[in-house]
Motif scaffolding. Sequence first.
Motif, mmCIF file in Angstrom:
data_model
loop_
_atom_site.group_PDB
_atom_site.id
_atom_site.type_symbol
_atom_site.label_atom_id
_atom_site.label_comp_id
_atom_site.label_asym_id
_atom_site.label_seq_id
_atom_site.Cartn_x
_atom_site.Cartn_y
_atom_site.Cartn_z
ATOM 1 N N ASN A 1 -101.934 31.114 -48.199
ATOM 2 C CA ASN A 1 -102.659 31.942 -47.243
ATOM 3 C C ASN A 1 -102.409 31.532 -45.794
ATOM 4 O O ASN A 1 -103.016 32.066 -44.886
ATOM 5 N N ARG A 2 -101.482 30.596 -45.580
ATOM 6 C CA ARG A 2 -101.056 30.286 -44.208
ATOM 7 C C ARG A 2 -99.837 31.114 -43.816
ATOM 8 O O ARG A 2 -99.377 31.046 -42.677
ATOM 9 N N ALA A 3 -99.307 31.881 -44.746
ATOM 10 C CA ALA A 3 -98.194 32.774 -44.425
ATOM 11 C C ALA A 3 -98.741 34.001 -43.695
ATOM 12 O O ALA A 3 -99.822 34.495 -43.996
ATOM 13 N N SER A 4 -97.944 34.513 -42.756
ATOM 14 C CA SER A 4 -98.360 35.684 -41.993
ATOM 15 C C SER A 4 -98.352 36.923 -42.888
ATOM 16 O O SER A 4 -97.695 36.935 -43.943
ATOM 17 N N PRO A 5 -99.064 37.980 -42.500
ATOM 18 C CA PRO A 5 -99.038 39.221 -43.288
ATOM 19 C C PRO A 5 -97.630 39.754 -43.521
ATOM 20 O O PRO A 5 -97.348 40.312 -44.582
ATOM 21 N N ALA A 37 -97.277 29.047 -55.180
ATOM 22 C CA ALA A 37 -97.882 29.045 -53.850
ATOM 23 C C ALA A 37 -99.112 28.147 -53.821
ATOM 24 O O ALA A 37 -99.880 28.097 -54.792
ATOM 25 N N THR A 38 -99.287 27.444 -52.720
ATOM 26 C CA THR A 38 -100.505 26.662 -52.514
ATOM 27 C C THR A 38 -101.415 27.427 -51.561
ATOM 28 O O THR A 38 -100.943 28.196 -50.725
ATOM 29 N N GLN A 39 -102.698 27.203 -51.698
ATOM 30 C CA GLN A 39 -103.672 27.917 -50.871
ATOM 31 C C GLN A 39 -104.688 26.930 -50.326
ATOM 32 O O GLN A 39 -105.181 26.061 -51.064
ATOM 33 N N ASN A 40 -104.984 27.051 -49.044
ATOM 34 C CA ASN A 40 -105.983 26.193 -48.419
ATOM 35 C C ASN A 40 -107.369 26.724 -48.778
ATOM 36 O O ASN A 40 -107.750 27.815 -48.343
ATOM 37 N N PRO A 41 -108.151 25.986 -49.572
ATOM 38 C CA PRO A 41 -109.438 26.508 -50.024
ATOM 39 C C PRO A 41 -110.607 26.234 -49.089
ATOM 40 O O PRO A 41 -111.708 26.711 -49.314
ATOM 41 N N VAL A 42 -110.381 25.458 -48.034
ATOM 42 C CA VAL A 42 -111.509 25.035 -47.193
ATOM 43 C C VAL A 42 -111.439 25.660 -45.811
ATOM 44 O O VAL A 42 -112.171 26.587 -45.475
ATOM 45 N N GLU A 43 -110.526 25.162 -44.984
ATOM 46 C CA GLU A 43 -110.441 25.644 -43.604
ATOM 47 C C GLU A 43 -109.813 27.035 -43.563
ATOM 48 O O GLU A 43 -108.741 27.263 -44.113
ATOM 49 N N GLN A 44 -110.477 27.969 -42.922
ATOM 50 C CA GLN A 44 -109.989 29.351 -42.866
ATOM 51 C C GLN A 44 -109.274 29.690 -41.565
ATOM 52 O O GLN A 44 -108.612 30.718 -41.467
ATOM 53 N N ALA A 45 -109.394 28.838 -40.542
ATOM 54 C CA ALA A 45 -108.751 29.115 -39.256
ATOM 55 C C ALA A 45 -107.237 29.122 -39.424
ATOM 56 O O ALA A 45 -106.656 28.205 -40.004
#
Length: 216
Positions: A1-5, A37-45
Motif C-alpha cells: 500500500n506504499r505503491a502509488s495508484p 506484496a507487503t502491506q504497512n498495517p499501522v502507519e497510514q501516512a
Amino acid sequence: NRASPKTQSALLEVMEEGHVTVDGITRPVGVPFLVVATQNPVEQAGTYRLPEAQLDRFLMKTSLGYPDHAATVRILEGSSAGRRDVEPVITPQGVVSMADIARGTYLNPLVLDYIARIVEATRLATEVRLGVSVRGALALTKAARTWALAHGRTYVTPDDIKALAVPVLAHRLILDPEAEFDGVTPEAVVGQVLLDVVPPSQSDQQRDAGTRKEGA
C-alpha cells in the motif's frame, strides 16, 4: 500500500491479464508469475488504500507477526555473516508441473457445496457491505487442492476448507462502517461463518462418492 495508484493499476493489469503495458507496448510476463506484496498495517501516512478489485486478485493474505526468541537469535547471528548466495531449489517448469498435479486433486461435490455456502454466508452477514465474490470461491478451491496435495492427499476435506477460509477469504470482505467502528474484523466474520455453516460429514461424502461410482 506504499505503491502509488498508478503502480497499483499496473499491478492490477498484470495480476489479471498476465502481461504489462509500457509505453503502449504489451509484454507477457511468462509462467509461472507470482506477486508477493507487503502491506504497512499501522502507519497510514503516505500509503494508498488498495481498491477492492485488486484485493480480490490476491490469493491470500496472512500476517507473519514477530519471530519467536529462537528465530530472533538466528537472525542476529546471521546478520554478521554478510551477504550469501541463494541457490535455486526448483525450476520454473517444476513449479508449473506441480501446479498441474494440484489441479487434479479431487473435490467432492459436497465439499464444493460447502465452499459455496460459506461464500454465500459472507454476503448475508449483517456486518458485511460486500461479501466474497465468485473469484474468491475459485481461489479457495485452488488453494484447498494445493493444501491437500501438500499434506499427502489426493482429495480435499472440509477441514482443509476451514484451515484456509480466513487467509483466502477475509481480505476480500468490505465491512459496514458501523461494524468497523465497533471493532469487528473480517477475520472474525469469516470465523463466525465457519461456525454457522455446517460442513458435510465424512459419511455423506463417502455416500456421494459411492453414488457417483455406481452412476459411472
